[in-house]
Write an enzyme that holds these catalytic residues in place. Structure first.
Site, mmCIF file in Angstrom:
data_model
loop_
_atom_site.group_PDB
_atom_site.id
_atom_site.type_symbol
_atom_site.label_atom_id
_atom_site.label_comp_id
_atom_site.label_asym_id
_atom_site.label_seq_id
_atom_site.Cartn_x
_atom_site.Cartn_y
_atom_site.Cartn_z
ATOM 1 N N TYR A 151 0.830 -1.204 0.000
ATOM 2 C CA TYR A 151 0.000 0.000 0.000
ATOM 3 C C TYR A 151 0.864 1.253 0.000
ATOM 4 C CZ TYR A 151 -3.214 3.626 1.546
ATOM 5 O OH TYR A 151 -3.935 4.792 1.646
ATOM 6 N N LYS A 155 1.143 4.207 -2.882
ATOM 7 C CA LYS A 155 0.862 5.619 -2.661
ATOM 8 C C LYS A 155 2.087 6.484 -2.986
ATOM 9 C CE LYS A 155 -3.449 5.366 -1.583
ATOM 10 N NZ LYS A 155 -4.492 6.009 -2.414
#
Length: 260
Positions: A151, A155
């Site tokens: 994750y 990002k």
């Protein structure tokens, strides 16, 4: 759609920040095109229609090329004033203990699907000669995400892509803004299996309505990016000063499951 209304397209609009972005846009009188991969999207749409908002929905899995194609075909020939690329998913636990199919799901949605949408819808906006783009990145992109590695990496990619796109489009009427929230109250933590971690149990998460409002306002002003919340701004500042090894250790304290 009524020609006098501006049109806002929001992905990941069924819950969390995406739903709050939809509420903000409805309050501003915009016509909405909402996209998510679950029937819950219709609950959000119904709520907004009761307030007088003009809402259309596209249920599509943006982690797949077919889902991206479905949304893009729906948008073809329409005027788009605001495109908010918000859809995303997390995945907790140690990288080597995660299921590879779930890892691919994060990459397919957060990175590949979002990239395809930004490329194709971005071209639409450039062709029509106007438009604003809001990309939901994260301050997680500043930090090596121990126990949330994929994750955070996704990002970091989106944060970087947003600023690069913005620079490339600086001489056009199309602007790109990166929304970089920190911990925000939503279903994200349950879906990412982070309930038994310090960040999952943190009671100090930001209000998604505040995050959405700040992101929307930054987009309207044509700002390059916005970090929401005072402590998140502090964290982002320190992330630029501390070595990655220290940041990775700090993130481990926040994201490592209690029974690990």
């Amino acid at each position: 759609m009524a020609s006098e209304r501006k049109c806002a397209v929001i992905t990941g609009a069924s819950t969390g920040i995406g739903r709050e972005l939809a509420r903000v846009c409805a309050g501003e009188g915009h016509a909405l095109i909402l996209c998510a991969d679950e029937p819950k999207l219709e609950e959000t749409a119904a709520e907004l229609r009761r307030t007088g908002a003009e809402v259309e929905t596209v249920e599509a899995d943006l982690a797949t090329e077919e889902g991206v194609d479905k949304l893009v075909r729906f948008l073809e020939g329409r005027r788009i004033d605001y495109f908010m690329a918000n859809a995303g998913v997390g995945l907790g636990d140690a990288f080597l203990d995660q299921d590879l199919d779930q890892i691919r799901r994060v990459i397919d949605l957060n990175v590949t699907g979002t990239t395809m949408l930004l490329h194709r819808v971005g071209r639409m906006l450039r062709q029509q000669g106007r438009g604003r783009i809001l990309v939901t990145g994260s301050i997680a992109g500043f930090i090596p995400g121990s126990f949330h590695a994929i994750y955070n990496a996704s990002k970091a990619y989106l944060d970087s892509l947003s600023y690069a796109m913005r620079e490339e489009l600086k001489d056009t009427p199309v602007s790109v803004t990166c929304l970089m929230p920190g911990l925000t109250e939503s279903e994200f933590f349950e879906r990412a299996h982070l309930q038994d971690t310090p960040i999952g149990k943190d009671d100090g998460k930001d209000d998604p309505a505040m995050v959405a409002r700040k992101g929307y306002e930054a987009m309207i002003k044509g700002q390059s990016g916005v970090v929401t919340g005072f402590m998140n701004k502090v964290q982002a500042t320190f992330a630029g000063l501390l070595p990655d090894t220290v940041l990775a250790k700090m993130h481990r304290r926040m994201a490592e499951p209690e029974d690990h």
